[in-house]
Scaffold this active site. Sequence first.
Site, PDB file in Angstrom:
ATOM      1  N   GLU A   1       0.845  -1.206   0.000  1.00 22.56           N
ATOM      2  CA  GLU A   1       0.000   0.000   0.000  1.00 22.56           C
ATOM      3  C   GLU A   1       0.875   1.248   0.000  1.00 22.56           C
ATOM      4  O   GLU A   1       0.560   2.247  -0.639  1.00 22.56           O
ATOM      5  CB  GLU A   1      -0.958   0.019   1.194  1.00 22.56           C
ATOM      6  CG  GLU A   1      -2.050  -1.040   1.121  1.00 22.56           C
ATOM      7  CD  GLU A   1      -2.851  -1.013  -0.179  1.00 22.56           C
ATOM      8  OE1 GLU A   1      -3.199   0.079  -0.654  1.00 22.56           O
ATOM      9  OE2 GLU A   1      -3.113  -2.094  -0.735  1.00 22.56           O
TER      10      GLU A   1
ATOM     11  N   TRP B   1       1.605   1.719  -3.410  1.00 22.36           N
ATOM     12  CA  TRP B   1       0.561   2.418  -4.187  1.00 22.36           C
ATOM     13  C   TRP B   1       0.711   3.926  -4.041  1.00 22.36           C
ATOM     14  O   TRP B   1       0.455   4.689  -4.966  1.00 22.36           O
ATOM     15  CB  TRP B   1      -0.838   1.978  -3.748  1.00 22.36           C
ATOM     16  CG  TRP B   1      -1.301   0.735  -4.452  1.00 22.36           C
ATOM     17  CD1 TRP B   1      -1.278  -0.537  -3.950  1.00 22.36           C
ATOM     18  CD2 TRP B   1      -1.838   0.636  -5.787  1.00 22.36           C
ATOM     19  NE1 TRP B   1      -1.768  -1.413  -4.891  1.00 22.36           N
ATOM     20  CE2 TRP B   1      -2.121  -0.719  -6.027  1.00 22.36           C
ATOM     21  CE3 TRP B   1      -2.108   1.563  -6.786  1.00 22.36           C
ATOM     22  CZ2 TRP B   1      -2.662  -1.177  -7.232  1.00 22.36           C
ATOM     23  CZ3 TRP B   1      -2.647   1.126  -7.989  1.00 22.36           C
ATOM     24  CH2 TRP B   1      -2.924  -0.238  -8.208  1.00 22.36           C
TER      25      TRP B   1
ATOM     26  N   TRP C   1     -21.048  11.622 -19.622  1.00 21.32           N
ATOM     27  CA  TRP C   1     -21.374  11.878 -18.217  1.00 21.32           C
ATOM     28  C   TRP C   1     -22.684  12.654 -18.120  1.00 21.32           C
ATOM     29  O   TRP C   1     -22.953  13.527 -18.952  1.00 21.32           O
ATOM     30  CB  TRP C   1     -20.258  12.706 -17.551  1.00 21.32           C
ATOM     31  CG  TRP C   1     -18.902  12.065 -17.558  1.00 21.32           C
ATOM     32  CD1 TRP C   1     -17.806  12.486 -18.250  1.00 21.32           C
ATOM     33  CD2 TRP C   1     -18.491  10.904 -16.840  1.00 21.32           C
ATOM     34  NE1 TRP C   1     -16.744  11.652 -18.009  1.00 21.32           N
ATOM     35  CE2 TRP C   1     -17.130  10.667 -17.147  1.00 21.32           C
ATOM     36  CE3 TRP C   1     -19.129  10.015 -15.969  1.00 21.32           C
ATOM     37  CZ2 TRP C   1     -16.410   9.607 -16.627  1.00 21.32           C
ATOM     38  CZ3 TRP C   1     -18.406   8.960 -15.445  1.00 21.32           C
ATOM     39  CH2 TRP C   1     -17.065   8.761 -15.778  1.00 21.32           C
TER      40      TRP C   1
ATOM     41  N   ASN D   1     -10.938   3.217   3.120  1.00 20.30           N
ATOM     42  CA  ASN D   1     -10.586   2.965   1.717  1.00 20.30           C
ATOM     43  C   ASN D   1     -11.635   2.127   0.984  1.00 20.30           C
ATOM     44  O   ASN D   1     -12.007   2.430  -0.143  1.00 20.30           O
ATOM     45  CB  ASN D   1      -9.221   2.286   1.637  1.00 20.30           C
ATOM     46  CG  ASN D   1      -8.824   2.016   0.197  1.00 20.30           C
ATOM     47  OD1 ASN D   1      -8.735   2.928  -0.615  1.00 20.30           O
ATOM     48  ND2 ASN D   1      -8.627   0.741  -0.135  1.00 20.30           N
TER      49      ASN D   1
ATOM     50  N   TRP E   1     -16.022  11.692 -12.775  1.00 16.81           N
ATOM     51  CA  TRP E   1     -15.142  11.412 -11.629  1.00 16.81           C
ATOM     52  C   TRP E   1     -14.523  12.680 -11.058  1.00 16.81           C
ATOM     53  O   TRP E   1     -14.200  12.755  -9.872  1.00 16.81           O
ATOM     54  CB  TRP E   1     -14.052  10.398 -11.989  1.00 16.81           C
ATOM     55  CG  TRP E   1     -13.101  10.793 -13.096  1.00 16.81           C
ATOM     56  CD1 TRP E   1     -13.201  10.488 -14.409  1.00 16.81           C
ATOM     57  CD2 TRP E   1     -11.884  11.555 -12.974  1.00 16.81           C
ATOM     58  NE1 TRP E   1     -12.148  11.005 -15.128  1.00 16.81           N
ATOM     59  CE2 TRP E   1     -11.312  11.669 -14.274  1.00 16.81           C
ATOM     60  CE3 TRP E   1     -11.212  12.145 -11.906  1.00 16.81           C
ATOM     61  CZ2 TRP E   1     -10.121  12.352 -14.527  1.00 16.81           C
ATOM     62  CZ3 TRP E   1     -10.015  12.829 -12.162  1.00 16.81           C
ATOM     63  CH2 TRP E   1      -9.484  12.930 -13.446  1.00 16.81           C
TER      64      TRP E   1
ATOM     65  N   TRP F   1      -9.265   8.224  -8.152  1.00 15.01           N
ATOM     66  CA  TRP F   1     -10.553   8.483  -8.818  1.00 15.01           C
ATOM     67  C   TRP F   1     -10.555   7.912 -10.223  1.00 15.01           C
ATOM     68  O   TRP F   1     -11.544   7.352 -10.686  1.00 15.01           O
ATOM     69  CB  TRP F   1     -10.890   9.976  -8.806  1.00 15.01           C
ATOM     70  CG  TRP F   1     -11.650  10.320  -7.560  1.00 15.01           C
ATOM     71  CD1 TRP F   1     -11.151  10.896  -6.435  1.00 15.01           C
ATOM     72  CD2 TRP F   1     -13.023  10.026  -7.285  1.00 15.01           C
ATOM     73  NE1 TRP F   1     -12.132  10.995  -5.478  1.00 15.01           N
ATOM     74  CE2 TRP F   1     -13.290  10.477  -5.973  1.00 15.01           C
ATOM     75  CE3 TRP F   1     -14.061   9.440  -8.009  1.00 15.01           C
ATOM     76  CZ2 TRP F   1     -14.549  10.354  -5.369  1.00 15.01           C
ATOM     77  CZ3 TRP F   1     -15.314   9.313  -7.416  1.00 15.01           C
ATOM     78  CH2 TRP F   1     -15.552   9.766  -6.109  1.00 15.01           C
TER      79      TRP F   1
END
Length: 482
Positions: free
Chosen positions: A280, A283, A311, A346, A364, A387
């Site tokens: 993580e 990440w 959208w 998360n 987004w 996102w």
Amino acid sequence: MANTSANTLMWFRQDLRLSDNPALSWALEQGSVLPIYVLDESAPDKAQLGGASKWWLHHSLHTLNKSLKGKLLVIKGDASTVIRQFAKQYSVSNVVWNRLYEPWQIARDKELKQQMSEQYCVKSFNGNLLWEPMQVLKKDETPYKVFTPYYRKGCLQRSAPRYPLPSVDETSAFIQADEQVDDGEHITALNLLPEIAWDSDFYNHWTPGELGAKEGLAEFIEQAACSYKDDRNIPSIKGTSHLSPHLHFGEISPHQAWYAIIDNFDNAFDNPDLDCFLSELGWREFSHYLLFHFPTIQEENFNPKFDKFPWRKSAKDLSAWQKGKTGIPIVDAGMRELYQTGYMHNRVRMIVGSFLVKNLLLDWREGERWFWDCLLDADMPANSASWQWVAGSGADAAPYFRVFNPVLQGEKFDKEGEYVKRYCPELSKLPNKYIHKPWDAPDNILKACKIALGKDYPEPIVDLKTSRQRALDAFAQTKDSA
Ligand code: FAD
């Protein structure tokens, strides 16, 4: 008595700590140090701090100032101008900082370094990333786009991160600037705290500053690290480290978190819980890496196929999502957790994100903006990459056609409905069977629980099944138009 000169100007940015701070350690080796923080008015609009981040910064600066015995000079202005002005005024020989990696920060720092290098020794250090983005490339010299090879091959096989430096303790070397007013008043004068007191619950959850970060890490190592892999998915418990705002503001370095794991446990990489936590942190590195190599991803789809995505625009639906009034309990609980505590689990970030971009079909970037304002850990690289991951438009993203079902997600990760009941107390009497889908509860049960749907708790603003199909159809259109 104020001083009029110093050997080195130390520009604090997202490294608000005394330990494992390479620029600061170097500065102190040279002699006296003028410590400065600049609230940078030259930052582009997108990078101006959101409300929650301002709250954190206010407290973090006060804490750092205390550690520096009240000698932190805090100024609001154009950062480059301020740094040049104070370097001259205090006749320093050296100007130092730890590197940052957002595109606008790189441009600003590069230019400043060029402007000052003739007159001063200007040095920058790596204090914020385990592997700097420019160091990690594929064999063909192009950047990685997929996490696992980036992390396992590009980073882990390349080199171990450097070991953290000890804390500095020569606080007598810091000089007090003439401009310094009463203890901390200049920080308070930045007006970072909100005028409307929506932050009252933050104090129950967070201790900004280096000590708070160290205590948080120690608690995580002792209580949660060894069960991280599964517990990290359960939003009702503290199964993760909650280090994200501390890491964002640099109150703790990723090196300190990394080696806390390596040093406290044998063979951490062979332990699935510890390996998962380290990845993580990987990440976090990857999101910085992506923004560095693909600087437009904060605004533009990483995958251009999404540029023509149809959208919807609906201020009403967006507002229901932001306020936690969508009628989907796990989504509403997450959005209310965010607003009340400045944080969201998360797993729930993924659920509310998927609901926004897929079930509501809203862009987004709307979600990214709301998170930016409300998250205490708001971080441009992590927020934009995450996102885009949720939307399916990002690098190594979740495929668009994988639409989270918030009811099933709730039933899997919040079995007893504890999390939903905490943030949606109006549902707390509902039997677990209906806690994630109150619309399925028979009338007599709703009545016994004193819940009138549409009055005490909203009816769902979309039908999950039809909105899922609408999302898949929209995605198919995008594919056709590519
Ligand atoms: P832990 O599980 O304890 O992880 C340790 C650290 O690893 C975190 O503190 C964080 O620095 C890093 N990390 C963990 N997961 C990720 C990830 N997916 N991407 C990047 N870094 C990660 N994280 C932010 O720090 N800032 C953001 O603005 C942000 N926005 C997000 C938006 C969405 C839509 C999603 C799905 C995720 C976002 N994340 C963001 C990633 C992640 O949700 C948080 O980092 C994590 O929940 C923070 O809690 P923790 O410190 O307990 O994490």
